[in-house]
Enzyme design. Structure first.
Site, short mmCIF file in Angstrom:
data_model
loop_
_atom_site.label_atom_id
_atom_site.label_comp_id
_atom_site.label_asym_id
_atom_site.label_seq_id
_atom_site.Cartn_x
_atom_site.Cartn_y
_atom_site.Cartn_z
N THR A 163 1.19 30.10 49.86
CA THR A 163 0.14 29.87 48.86
C THR A 163 0.66 30.31 47.50
OG1 THR A 163 -2.23 30.11 48.41
CG2 THR A 163 -1.10 32.06 49.26
N ASN A 164 -0.21 30.52 46.54
CA ASN A 164 0.23 30.89 45.19
C ASN A 164 -0.75 31.89 44.59
OD1 ASN A 164 -1.93 29.35 43.77
ND2 ASN A 164 -0.91 27.64 44.79
N ASP A 165 -0.51 32.26 43.34
CA ASP A 165 -1.25 33.35 42.70
C ASP A 165 -2.60 32.95 42.11
OD1 ASP A 165 0.46 35.45 43.17
OD2 ASP A 165 1.70 35.00 41.42
#
Ligand code: C5P
Length: 223
Positions: free
Chosen positions: A29-31
Site C-alpha cells: 500500500t502507500n502513505d
C-alpha cells in the site's frame, strides 16, 4: 442557492490508498491518509451534493452523511467507480492508486525459503484515464502528487487522462501532501494553470476546488 452550489449534484470522491494483496497476511500500500479526499467529500456535502465516498486504506475519520463504499484493490476501486459513473455528475479522484499489483495472489501464506525472492508486479488499469475516455457529461477531477517537474507532469496528465481539472501537490514541501492537515496545491486545466493556492487547510482547499467545479458546471449549463 449560493450557499449550496452543488445542490442536486451527485459527487463521487475516491480517497485513501489502495491495498494490493500478496498473500492472506501481506500487502502493498502507500502513505495516503485519506485526509484530502475525505475533506472533499465533506465539503461537497456541505455544498449540497449527494456524496459517495469510495475509500481504500485511510487513517482519517470518515465524514458523516455521505455514502461510504470501502474497497481494497485498484481493481475493486475501478469496479466501484465504474458501477456508479453513469449516474454521477462530478468525480474527484483523490485516491492514491497503486500503479502495480502482484501478478499472483497466493491463497496461502508464502513460506520463507531462498535468500532472495522476486515478486512480479503487473500494471493496474488507470481509473482516471478510463473515466476520461468514457465520460459523457461528467466533470472529472484528478490529483497528482509529484516530487519533481510537477507542472510538466500535471499538464501532461490533465491532457492524457482527459480530466477537466487536475490538482497538483508537491509532496516534498512541508505542509503539503500525505498525512498533513494542510496542503499547497496548484490547479490546472488543459489550457494551463487555473489557480495557485497558498498553504491552507485541506478543508479550505476542498472548498476552493469544489467552488471552481461548481462555477464551471454552472457556466457549461448556461451555454
Ligand atoms: O499516479 P498518477 O500521478 O498518474 O495519478 C494521477 C491521478 O490518476 C490521480 O487522480 C489518481 O487517483 C489517478 N489514478 C487512477 N488510476 C491509476 C493511477 C492513478 O485513477 N491506476
Amino acid at each position: 442557492n449560493p450557499a449550496k452550489p452543488l445542490a442536486g449534484k451527485k459527487v463521487l470522491v475516491t480517497a485513501g490508498g489502495t491495498v494490493e494483496r500478496i498473500d492472506p497476511v501481506r500487502y502493498i500500500t502507500n502513505d495516503s491518509s485519506g485526509k484530502m479526499g475525505y475533506a472533499i467529500a465533506e465539503a461537497a456535502k456541505r455544498m449540497g451534493a449527494d456524496v459517495t465516498l469510495v475509500t481504500g486504506n485511510a487513517t482519517a475519520d470518515l465524514p458523516a452523511g455521505v455514502e461510504v463504499v470501502r474497497v481494497q484493490s485498484t481493481l475493486d476501486m475501478m469496479d466501484a467507480v465504474l458501477a456508479r459513473f453513469g449516474e454521477t455528475d462530478v468525480v474527484v479522484k483523490a485516491a492514491a492508486v497503486a500503479d502495480y499489483r502482484p501478478a499472483q495472489r497466493a491463497d496461502q501464506k508464502i513460506k520463507k525459503n531462498d535468500d532472495t525472492m522476486t515478486l512480479e508486479l503487473v500494471k493496474n488499469p488507470d481509473i482516471l484515464q478510463t473515466l476520461g475516455e468514457r465520460k459523457t457529461n461528467q466533470f472529472v477531477v484528478g490529483f497528482a502528487a509529484e516530487t519533481n517537474d510537477g507542472e510538466r507532469y500535471a499538464l501532461d496528465k490533465v491532457k492524457r487522462k482527459k480530466s477537466d481539472l487536475l490538482v497538483l501537490n508537491d509532496v516534498t514541501v512541508p505542509g503539503a501532501g500525505f498525512g498533513t492537515d494542510t496542503n499547497i496545491v496548484r490547479i490546472y486545466d488543459e489550457a494551463g494553470l487555473v489557480e495557485a493556492l497558498p498553504q491552507m487547510s485541506k478543508r479550505d482547499v476542498a472548498e476552493r476546488l469544489l467552488g471552481l467545479v461548481a462555477e464551471r458546471l454552472n457556466a457549461s449549463a448556461r451555454r
